[in-house]
Scaffold this active site. Sequence first.
Site, mmCIF file in Angstrom:
data_model
loop_
_atom_site.group_PDB
_atom_site.id
_atom_site.type_symbol
_atom_site.label_atom_id
_atom_site.label_comp_id
_atom_site.label_asym_id
_atom_site.label_seq_id
_atom_site.Cartn_x
_atom_site.Cartn_y
_atom_site.Cartn_z
ATOM 1 N N SER A 264 0.829 -1.207 0.000
ATOM 2 C CA SER A 264 0.000 0.000 0.000
ATOM 3 C C SER A 264 0.860 1.252 0.000
ATOM 4 C CB SER A 264 -0.898 0.015 1.237
ATOM 5 O OG SER A 264 -1.521 1.277 1.415
ATOM 6 N N TYR B 153 -1.240 -0.245 10.182
ATOM 7 C CA TYR B 153 -1.387 -0.620 8.775
ATOM 8 C C TYR B 153 -0.160 -0.224 7.966
ATOM 9 C CZ TYR B 153 -3.396 -0.831 4.069
ATOM 10 O OH TYR B 153 -3.631 -1.117 2.746
ATOM 11 N N LYS C 266 2.463 -2.754 6.027
ATOM 12 C CA LYS C 266 2.645 -2.699 4.581
ATOM 13 C C LYS C 266 4.071 -2.313 4.198
ATOM 14 C CE LYS C 266 -1.380 -4.002 3.062
ATOM 15 N NZ LYS C 266 -1.508 -5.346 2.442
#
Length: 261
Positions: A145, A158, A162
């Site tokens: 991401s 997150y 990633k």
Amino acid sequence: MILDRFRLTDQVAVVTGAGRGIGAATAVALAEAGADVVISSRTESQLDDVAALVAATGRRARVVPADLSDPAAAGDLACIAKAEFGRLDLVVNNVGGTYPRPLLETTADFLEEAFRFNVSTAHALTVAAAPSLLEAGGSVVNISSVMGRVTGRGFAAYGTAKAALAHYTRLAAADLAPKVRVNAISVGSVATSALEVVVGNDELRGRMEAATPLRRIGEAEDIAATVVFLASGAGRYVTGKIIEVDGGLQAPNLELGLPDL
């Protein structure tokens, strides 16, 4: 013909998180390029819908409902592909995701859960698939991401996971070269169920589009097309790379509005 390099005729792929969104679009794109697919996610009815789209291309899909937050379940998919189709050429580690959360509410357990779901599952499947991939001269594509390289409040878990997946890609590529290629896609804002709140709100969507250099939210097929490139002969001289498919983002295109502490 240069387009022949994009063909995956009679190859076999495993796609995780394939019930909807990027995973579903990827499974169908790989089938259109000539591959049979093992598709897995939690919801069997969604997988059945994707399998029907795969069948419409003339290729086969093996549906495997599973809780892929469990690395062991992810690893099992390599054995299923080999048993069902006799080979395995491609792994697409698409399953992942973590809800945003303010830093001081991000517990160590929450951070570790994000790492397991986004990184450990990819590692488990990659390792399980490695013997078949080495035999086939195959490849791995990890879905990372943009939040793994830009900063924004609320994305400590997150974004960290990633970013780890991106560097894992580089390290695994070194370990598996020269027989197996490993690459990742750094995905920007894509119109999937994860963005339903934004896509369905004209004001929020407009703000996000205005903050994106290409002035639009991505489509799942934008990512699927890049997977086909990386997996096929068209990408045969690419390994250990993170391909940014994000509309040109250099910063988040929608802040969560978290206040100063």
